[in-house]
Design an enzyme around this catalytic site. Structure first.
Site, short mmCIF file in Angstrom:
data_model
loop_
_atom_site.label_atom_id
_atom_site.label_comp_id
_atom_site.label_asym_id
_atom_site.label_seq_id
_atom_site.Cartn_x
_atom_site.Cartn_y
_atom_site.Cartn_z
N LYS A 215 43.26 35.81 48.22
CA LYS A 215 42.67 36.53 47.08
C LYS A 215 43.64 36.65 45.91
CE LYS A 215 41.30 40.22 44.63
NZ LYS A 215 42.12 41.04 43.72
N ASP A 234 37.11 39.27 46.74
CA ASP A 234 37.65 40.52 47.25
C ASP A 234 36.52 41.29 47.93
OD1 ASP A 234 36.13 41.26 45.12
OD2 ASP A 234 37.46 42.85 44.48
#
Length: 278
Positions: A215, A234
């Site tokens: 991420k 996310d």
DNA sequence: AAACAGGCCTAAA
DNA sequence: TTTAGGCCTGTT
């Protein structure tokens, strides 16, 4: 900074660049609303204020900097957005809601560093940590009677020890930031080169930094290194994708600008309200 | 008080 | 290859 080097420039038509959405959609942490409808921030070591008047967006900067590139003004967002329409009714809502967002071309090191600090944190705290980092280790920049700070370089942070970052109160992320700073300062992680490499290679190289996973690397890729096909996922994105897209949905259908689609979805998921997920 | 926040790391199946 | 627990700090 003397008045001679100050520049006020026309940036864009108001319908092409919405400062509030652009600065608050979650892609950056340093621009703050100044209470008069404008935003003040620092990029490239240069302070600036951005506001809207008479249907246009203006910028008053402390000196020359690649502002047009920063705001990605050469890119036709209307054309890109049209390619996102029709994927689903929900996606149409995301695009409409995010109209006016521009993906900033942030400085590479700043993007990497701030998204390392962002992990498992909320936005107000991230902003606080980043401001303390800049105040402690950046260069002061006087602007309209107040002192702002540039983002500290990797070279400045590299020699520090975790204890030196204690005042930031960034917790277990301190050694992560320092590992990243050292790799960049020593040239083991060449952000400029990665910016020119392919998205996947860049992602893998970034993930070699301690504390940088899929991420954070995706965010650095998208917001700092200019890899617009990057599609960081996310918890908010995970929820939105689960609720509104098929289980086997492949973001690659959004093409080389999937990152913008991601930002529209993310911003709508966050601001559009919890009712999207009941 | 306990859980949770814009992840990631390590250890263990 | 996937999963659980822990991690600084701050807020609810």
């Amino acid at each position: 900074m003397s008045a001679e080097t100050r520049e006020k420039v026309y940036l864009a038509a108001a319908d092409a660049l919405d400062p509030a959405k652009t600065f608050e959609c979650g892609q950056c942490f340093r621009w703050r609303a100044d209470g008069d409808g404008g935003y003040t921030g620092v990029a490239f070591g240069t302070a600036a204020r951005v506001w809207t008047e008479n249907g246009t967006v203006c910028l008053d900067a402390d000196g020359p900097a690649p502002w047009r590139d920063y705001f990605d003004l050469e890119t036709d967002y209307g054309a890109i957005s049209r390619d996102f329409l029709g994927v689903s009714p929900y996606m149409d809502e995301c695009v409409a809601f995010g109209r006016g967002i521009r993906l900033l071309r942030q400085e590479k090191w700043e993007a990497l560093c701030t998204f390392i600090l962002s992990q498992c944190n909320n936005i107000p705290r991230i902003r606080g940590i980043v401001e303390r980092l800049c105040a402690a280790f950046g260069q002061p920049v006087r602007f309209h009677g107040e002192t702002l700070y540039s983002f500290p370089s990797a070279q400045v942070l590299a020699p520090l020890a975790p204890e030196d970052l204690a005042p930031l109160r960034c917790g277990y992320r301190a050694p992560y930031v320092l590992d990243a700073a050292r790799q960049v300062a020593e040239g083991r992680l060449d952000l400029d080169a990665l910016s020119g490499a392919c998205c996947g290679d860049s992602l893998n190289a970034l993930k070699c930094v301690s504390g940088v996973g899929e991420k954070v690397a995706g965010c650095a890729n998208l917001f700092g290194l200019g890899h617009r096909e990057a599609f960081p996922v996310d918890v908010w994105m995970r929820r939105a994708l689960k609720a509104h897209f098929p289980p086997d949905f492949d973001p690659a259908v959004f093409g080389e600008n999937a990152g913008l689609a991601q930002q529209y979805i993310f911003y709508y998921a966050r601001s559009g309200g919890k009712e999207n997920f009941v």
